[in-house]
Design a protein around this motif. Structure first.
Motif, PDB file in Angstrom:
ATOM      1  N   GLU A   1       0.825  -1.197   0.000  1.00  0.00           N
ATOM      2  CA  GLU A   1       0.000   0.000   0.000  1.00  0.00           C
ATOM      3  C   GLU A   1       0.863   1.253   0.000  1.00  0.00           C
ATOM      4  O   GLU A   1       2.100   1.176  -0.006  1.00  0.00           O
ATOM      5  N   SER A   2       0.209   2.403   0.024  1.00  0.00           N
ATOM      6  CA  SER A   2       0.927   3.671  -0.122  1.00  0.00           C
ATOM      7  C   SER A   2       1.967   3.866   0.984  1.00  0.00           C
ATOM      8  O   SER A   2       3.053   4.397   0.730  1.00  0.00           O
ATOM      9  N   TYR A   3       1.665   3.428   2.194  1.00  0.00           N
ATOM     10  CA  TYR A   3       2.611   3.595   3.307  1.00  0.00           C
ATOM     11  C   TYR A   3       3.918   2.864   3.024  1.00  0.00           C
ATOM     12  O   TYR A   3       5.011   3.402   3.259  1.00  0.00           O
ATOM     13  N   ASP A   4       3.812   1.638   2.493  1.00  0.00           N
ATOM     14  CA  ASP A   4       5.010   0.851   2.200  1.00  0.00           C
ATOM     15  C   ASP A   4       5.857   1.526   1.123  1.00  0.00           C
ATOM     16  O   ASP A   4       7.092   1.574   1.228  1.00  0.00           O
ATOM     17  N   VAL A   5       5.195   2.051   0.091  1.00  0.00           N
ATOM     18  CA  VAL A   5       5.912   2.712  -1.000  1.00  0.00           C
ATOM     19  C   VAL A   5       6.555   4.009  -0.513  1.00  0.00           C
ATOM     20  O   VAL A   5       7.700   4.334  -0.879  1.00  0.00           O
TER      21      VAL A   5
ATOM     22  N   PRO B   1      13.007   3.681   8.039  1.00  0.00           N
ATOM     23  CA  PRO B   1      11.894   3.363   7.135  1.00  0.00           C
ATOM     24  C   PRO B   1      11.840   1.887   6.762  1.00  0.00           C
ATOM     25  O   PRO B   1      10.747   1.342   6.542  1.00  0.00           O
ATOM     26  N   ILE B   2      12.983   1.220   6.720  1.00  0.00           N
ATOM     27  CA  ILE B   2      12.987  -0.208   6.380  1.00  0.00           C
ATOM     28  C   ILE B   2      12.344  -1.029   7.495  1.00  0.00           C
ATOM     29  O   ILE B   2      11.573  -1.967   7.235  1.00  0.00           O
ATOM     30  N   MET B   3      12.627  -0.677   8.743  1.00  0.00           N
ATOM     31  CA  MET B   3      11.969  -1.349   9.858  1.00  0.00           C
ATOM     32  C   MET B   3      10.476  -1.050   9.874  1.00  0.00           C
ATOM     33  O   MET B   3       9.660  -1.897  10.250  1.00  0.00           O
ATOM     34  N   ALA B   4      10.109   0.168   9.447  1.00  0.00           N
ATOM     35  CA  ALA B   4       8.685   0.521   9.368  1.00  0.00           C
ATOM     36  C   ALA B   4       7.978  -0.351   8.333  1.00  0.00           C
ATOM     37  O   ALA B   4       6.844  -0.798   8.550  1.00  0.00           O
ATOM     38  N   ILE B   5       8.653  -0.610   7.205  1.00  0.00           N
ATOM     39  CA  ILE B   5       8.082  -1.492   6.182  1.00  0.00           C
ATOM     40  C   ILE B   5       7.895  -2.893   6.742  1.00  0.00           C
ATOM     41  O   ILE B   5       6.845  -3.528   6.561  1.00  0.00           O
ATOM     42  N   ALA B   6       8.929  -3.384   7.434  1.00  0.00           N
ATOM     43  CA  ALA B   6       8.873  -4.740   7.987  1.00  0.00           C
ATOM     44  C   ALA B   6       7.721  -4.875   8.986  1.00  0.00           C
ATOM     45  O   ALA B   6       6.957  -5.853   8.950  1.00  0.00           O
ATOM     46  N   GLY B   7       7.586  -3.897   9.873  1.00  0.00           N
ATOM     47  CA  GLY B   7       6.510  -3.963  10.850  1.00  0.00           C
ATOM     48  C   GLY B   7       5.134  -3.880  10.216  1.00  0.00           C
ATOM     49  O   GLY B   7       4.202  -4.589  10.631  1.00  0.00           O
ATOM     50  N   ASN B   8       4.994  -3.048   9.190  1.00  0.00           N
ATOM     51  CA  ASN B   8       3.709  -2.903   8.515  1.00  0.00           C
ATOM     52  C   ASN B   8       3.321  -4.173   7.773  1.00  0.00           C
ATOM     53  O   ASN B   8       2.155  -4.602   7.804  1.00  0.00           O
ATOM     54  N   LEU B   9       4.294  -4.802   7.097  1.00  0.00           N
ATOM     55  CA  LEU B   9       4.010  -6.045   6.376  1.00  0.00           C
ATOM     56  C   LEU B   9       3.680  -7.178   7.349  1.00  0.00           C
ATOM     57  O   LEU B   9       2.839  -8.030   7.059  1.00  0.00           O
ATOM     58  N   ALA B  10       4.354  -7.181   8.505  1.00  0.00           N
ATOM     59  CA  ALA B  10       4.109  -8.250   9.481  1.00  0.00           C
ATOM     60  C   ALA B  10       2.692  -8.197  10.029  1.00  0.00           C
ATOM     61  O   ALA B  10       2.112  -9.239  10.377  1.00  0.00           O
ATOM     62  N   ARG B  11       2.124  -7.004  10.111  1.00  0.00           N
ATOM     63  CA  ARG B  11       0.768  -6.858  10.649  1.00  0.00           C
ATOM     64  C   ARG B  11      -0.314  -7.273   9.654  1.00  0.00           C
ATOM     65  O   ARG B  11      -1.439  -7.567  10.060  1.00  0.00           O
TER      66      ARG B  11
END
Length: 351
Positions: free
Chosen positions: A197-201, A286-296
């Motif tokens: 989604e937009s947050y990941d991008v 930001p990479i950790m933010a992507i990882a946490g968002n995908l994990a959820r």
């Protein structure tokens, strides 16, 4: 010395015990030792793509990522070797060919026991893998030959990369690649069953922009202020290449250098240290933010509209994304540095 050398290469650290680094005979005595060191540099980063396949349950995806990395690596080695093997045009009329009595090509700054091929291979490998160990002096390469190590680090050292760092850098480009694929087919992009989604991008682009602004921002200041230009040893476009390499190497946590520049000043010591801090730690946020968002996110089953991330088409799209997003960002700076220097060199002007 052998124990220190293995740590240096296997851990992609690059800091040599001797100032000449892997050009010193105690650190790198023979062509076989040179090849073994190159294997050590790539061993863990390359193996992590296999681990990626095992962890995600898609071994073909791991091989697709490895294939994209390998392709970029081979292109870099070929370009560097071609540029260095052509020799120095200012020595026109001088025999620069390979023979039993000489290595041939542009041998300035290179060890005779390694020659052009092993020097080009080492320079490409060490800048692909965030290692920084060198067996030749990159500042003495031809303009196009020295441009390849620059580009390798500018891309974020995602071609295998450092131990762990290269893989998460490549995952950023994977997310951008599947996002672009989703736009082309008109569907919400997916990566291994997770909606992108937009947050990941946004976080992926933030990781790319942190490296970009760090390198170009500090270089812009250094190239127009006396405290920056004072360290340049070669005027003109090569001086710009020296400044670019100083900040590229620092922000990319590489450690190799266009060592003609005098970076032992208050400005360069301070600014390159800040560049290391931004490039090494701020990119992780930001990479950790992507990882946490995908994990959820909950996994969704694949459908007929899901873009496969396992084949040649995906590898091609991934390489294209890296070159478009990564390389073209720095093209204006490269065109004023090594590209301009090459054109002027062919016109008979040296720096």
């Amino acid at each position: 010395m052998a124990s220190q050398e293995v740590i240096k290469e296997f851990g992609t650290n690059g800091g040599g015990f001797f100032n000449a680094n892997s050009a010193h005979p105690f650190e790198n005595p023979t062509p076989f030792a040179n090849f073994f060191e190159l294997v050590l540099i790539f061993a863990i980063p390359s193996a992590l793509t296999y681990a990626l396949g095992r962890m995600t349950g898609s071994q073909r995806h791991g091989w697709a990522v490895w294939g994209a990395m390998a392709f970029l690596f081979l292109v870099g080695v070929t370009a560097t070797y071609w540029a260095e093997a052509k020799g120095n045009p200012f020595l026109a009329g001088t025999d620069q060919g390979v023979s039993a009595l000489q290595a041939g090509g542009n041998m300035e700054g290179k060890e005779v026991r390694f020659g052009i091929a092993n020097s080009a291979l080492f320079a490409t490998t060490t800048t692909d893998a965030s290692c920084g160990a060198v067996n030749s002096m990159h500042d003495s390469f031809t303009p196009l030959g020295g441009m390849i190590p620059l580009i390798n680090i500018m891309l974020g050292e995602v071609v295998f990369g450092g131990v762990g760092a290269g893989l998460y850098g490549m995952i950023v480009f994977v997310i951008l690649a599947v996002f672009i694929a989703g736009l082309m087919v008109g569907r919400t992009p997916e990566y291994l069953g997770k909606k992108i989604e937009s947050y990941d991008v946004k976080m992926a682009m933030l990781a790319v922009l942190i490296l970009t602004f760090t390198i170009l921002g500090f270089s812009a200041f250094a190239i127009v202020e006396p405290y920056g230009t004072a360290g340049i040893s070669n005027p003109g476009p090569h001086g710009l290449s020296q400044v670019l390499y100083a900040y590229v190497s620092s922000a990319g946590n590489n450690g190799s250098a266009f060592a003609g520049i005098n970076a032992n000043t208050m400005w360069y010591n301070t600014s390159t240290a800040i560049a290391q801090l931004l490039g090494r730690f701020f990119m992780i946020i930001p990479i950790m933010a992507i990882a946490g968002n995908l994990a959820r996110k909950k996994a969704v089953p694949e459908s007929a509209g899901t873009f496969p991330v396992t084949g040649t088409l995906f590898s091609t799209l991934l390489v294209s994304t890296i070159l478009i997003v990564g390389a073209l960002t720095f093209f204006p700076a490269l065109s004023l540095g090594p590209v301009l220097e090459h054109l002027l060199m062919m016109a008979g002007k040296a720096f």
